[in-house]
Motif scaffolding. Structure first.
Motif, PDB file in Angstrom:
ATOM      1  N   VAL A 180       3.296   5.183  -7.135  1.00 30.20           N
ATOM      2  CA  VAL A 180       3.144   5.125  -5.683  1.00 30.20           C
ATOM      3  C   VAL A 180       3.863   6.328  -5.076  1.00 30.20           C
ATOM      4  O   VAL A 180       4.949   6.704  -5.524  1.00 30.20           O
ATOM      5  N   THR A 181       3.237   6.948  -4.059  1.00 28.81           N
ATOM      6  CA  THR A 181       3.801   8.123  -3.405  1.00 28.81           C
ATOM      7  C   THR A 181       3.911   7.873  -1.913  1.00 28.81           C
ATOM      8  O   THR A 181       2.982   7.347  -1.287  1.00 28.81           O
ATOM      9  N   ASP A 196      -5.064  -2.723  -6.868  1.00 35.23           N
ATOM     10  CA  ASP A 196      -4.542  -1.528  -6.207  1.00 35.23           C
ATOM     11  C   ASP A 196      -4.096  -1.853  -4.780  1.00 35.23           C
ATOM     12  O   ASP A 196      -3.083  -1.331  -4.301  1.00 35.23           O
ATOM     13  N   VAL A 234       2.770   4.874   2.690  1.00 33.73           N
ATOM     14  CA  VAL A 234       2.242   5.182   1.357  1.00 33.73           C
ATOM     15  C   VAL A 234       1.061   6.142   1.495  1.00 33.73           C
ATOM     16  O   VAL A 234       0.088   5.860   2.198  1.00 33.73           O
ATOM     17  N   LYS A 290       7.748  10.206  -5.134  1.00 35.08           N
ATOM     18  CA  LYS A 290       6.881   9.440  -6.031  1.00 35.08           C
ATOM     19  C   LYS A 290       7.688   8.536  -6.954  1.00 35.08           C
ATOM     20  O   LYS A 290       8.728   8.932  -7.482  1.00 35.08           O
ATOM     21  N   ASP A 306      -0.301   7.725  -1.450  1.00 41.61           N
ATOM     22  CA  ASP A 306      -1.085   7.700  -2.688  1.00 41.61           C
ATOM     23  C   ASP A 306      -0.577   6.552  -3.547  1.00 41.61           C
ATOM     24  O   ASP A 306       0.620   6.247  -3.552  1.00 41.61           O
ATOM     25  N   HIS A 307      -1.475   5.903  -4.260  1.00 39.31           N
ATOM     26  CA  HIS A 307      -1.078   4.797  -5.131  1.00 39.31           C
ATOM     27  C   HIS A 307      -2.152   4.589  -6.188  1.00 39.31           C
ATOM     28  O   HIS A 307      -3.334   4.871  -5.945  1.00 39.31           O
ATOM     29  N   ARG A 326      -0.370  -1.360  -3.290  1.00 37.08           N
ATOM     30  CA  ARG A 326      -0.087  -0.538  -2.110  1.00 37.08           C
ATOM     31  C   ARG A 326       0.597  -1.356  -1.026  1.00 37.08           C
ATOM     32  O   ARG A 326       1.595  -0.920  -0.423  1.00 37.08           O
ATOM     33  N   PHE A 364       4.397  -1.895  -1.226  1.00 38.42           N
ATOM     34  CA  PHE A 364       5.293  -0.758  -0.991  1.00 38.42           C
ATOM     35  C   PHE A 364       5.260  -0.237   0.442  1.00 38.42           C
ATOM     36  O   PHE A 364       6.124   0.563   0.823  1.00 38.42           O
ATOM     37  N   THR A 365       4.331  -0.697   1.268  1.00 33.37           N
ATOM     38  CA  THR A 365       4.296  -0.242   2.660  1.00 33.37           C
ATOM     39  C   THR A 365       5.521  -0.711   3.438  1.00 33.37           C
ATOM     40  O   THR A 365       5.836  -0.144   4.495  1.00 33.37           O
TER      41      THR A 365
END
Length: 248
Positions: free
Chosen positions: A75-76, A43, A56, A31, A58-59, A47, A50-51
Motif C-alpha cells: 500500500v502506498t 483489494d 492511499v 510505501k 496505490d494498493h 485499501r 489503510f485509508t
C-alpha cells in the motif's frame, strides 16, 4: 503466526506488477509491505483499511496465476505521514478481515538481500574522522525521534601503529537502535549528512551471515569499543563501498 515470503524474485515481480520499478527513496518511504493477509481479503477491503491512516494512492493484494491471494500486498500513501501513522499504530495491532497482519516498510527493489532482513544494528560509512559518538547519537535522536542504544566508532588497530601512537577513528561506526521500523526507515533514506559530510547508512551484516569483507568489532580501542559479534562493513576497505544497490 504466519509465513512472510522471502522470495526476492517474487517481490521483484510484485514491483513490476505495480509499475514502480524505478521508485525514488522518497516514494519508497510512502510505501508499506503487508503480510499475513487472509486469502479472501479483496483489494477494496485492503485499501479501505489503510485509508484511516492517510490518503492511499496505490494498493495491491498479490495473487497467483489463478487469481488466488498469496497472503501479502503493498500500500502506498500520498505522503510519508500516512505510512508513519500506520507504522505507529502497530502497537495496537493491525487486523484486516478479522485477521492480524504484519505491517512494515517496503524495502527498495534493488536492495541487497541482507538489507531486507530485520536488524537493529546499522553500519555507518564515510564519517568525518573528527565525528564523535555523541554527535552521531544526537543526529539520529534529534532528527528521527528515536532512542540510540549504542554507538561504536571503529578505530585503527594498535598493532598497525608506530610505538606511542594512539588509534584514531577510521571513518565508520556501528549504531544500534532497538526498533526494526526505525532502522528500515533510516536505511531506506540511506544517505545522511552528519557533521557536514555525506554518510551512508545500511544494515550491519554479521560475519556469520555472509556479506562483504573488512574488519569488524574488536573490543577496546583496537577496533570498536566494547565486545560483541563481529560484523562486515560491506567492502568499505576494499573499494566496494559505493558499489552496492540502492539510490545513487
Amino acid at each position: 503466526h504466519y509465513y512472510i515470503t522471502n522470495n526476492f524474485e517474487q517481490l521483484e515481480q510484485t514491483v513490476r506488477v505495480m509499475g514502480r520499478g524505478n521508485e525514488t527513496k522518497e516514494e519508497t518511504l510512502k510505501k508499506l509491505f503487508v503480510g499475513g493477509l487472509s486469502r479472501d481479503t479483496t483489494d477494496d477491503q485492503f485499501r479501505d483499511y489503510f485509508t484511516q491512516f492517510g490518503n492511499v494512492t496505490d494498493h495491491i493484494v498479490i495473487k497467483d496465476g489463478g487469481g488466488i491471494s498469496k497472503g501479502f500486498g503493498f500500500v502506498t500513501f500520498d505522503s510519508e505521514d500516512g505510512a508513519e501513522n500506520a507504522i505507529r499504530s502497530k502497537a495496537d495491532g493491525h487486523i484486516i478481515n478479522n485477521k492480524s497482519v504484519e505491517v512494515k516498510r517496503a524495502i527498495p527493489r534493488d536492495a541487497e538481500p541482507d538489507q531486507r532482513e530485520k536488524n537493529t544494528k546499522m553500519f555507518l560509512g564515510g564519517l568525518n574522522r573528527n565525528t564523535t559518538e555523541d554527535t552521531i547519537k544526537r543526529y539520529f535522536e534529534n532528527n528521527f525521534d528515536c532512542v540510540v542504544d549504542s554507538v561504536d566508532l571503529i578505530y585503527e588497530k594498535r598493532d598497525q601503529l608506530q610505538p606511542g601512537q594512539e588509534p584514531k577513528p577510521r571513518g565508520f561506526a556501528f549504531v544500534t537502535i532497538n526498533d526494526y521500523d526505525k532502522v528500515d526507515h533510516l536505511c531506506v533514506i540511506r544517505r545522511h549528512e552528519i557533521d557536514g559530510k555525506e554518510v551512508e547508512v545500511k544494515k550491519a551484516v554479521s560475519k556469520t551471515g555472509g556479506g562483504g569483507g573488512g574488519g569488524g568489532r574488536r573490543g577496546g580501542r583496537d577496533g570498536a569499543r566494547g565486545g560483541g559479534r563481529s560484523y562486515n562493513q560491506g567492502g568499505y576497505n576494499q573499494g566496494g563501498y559505493n558499489q552496492g544497490g540502492g539510490y545513487n
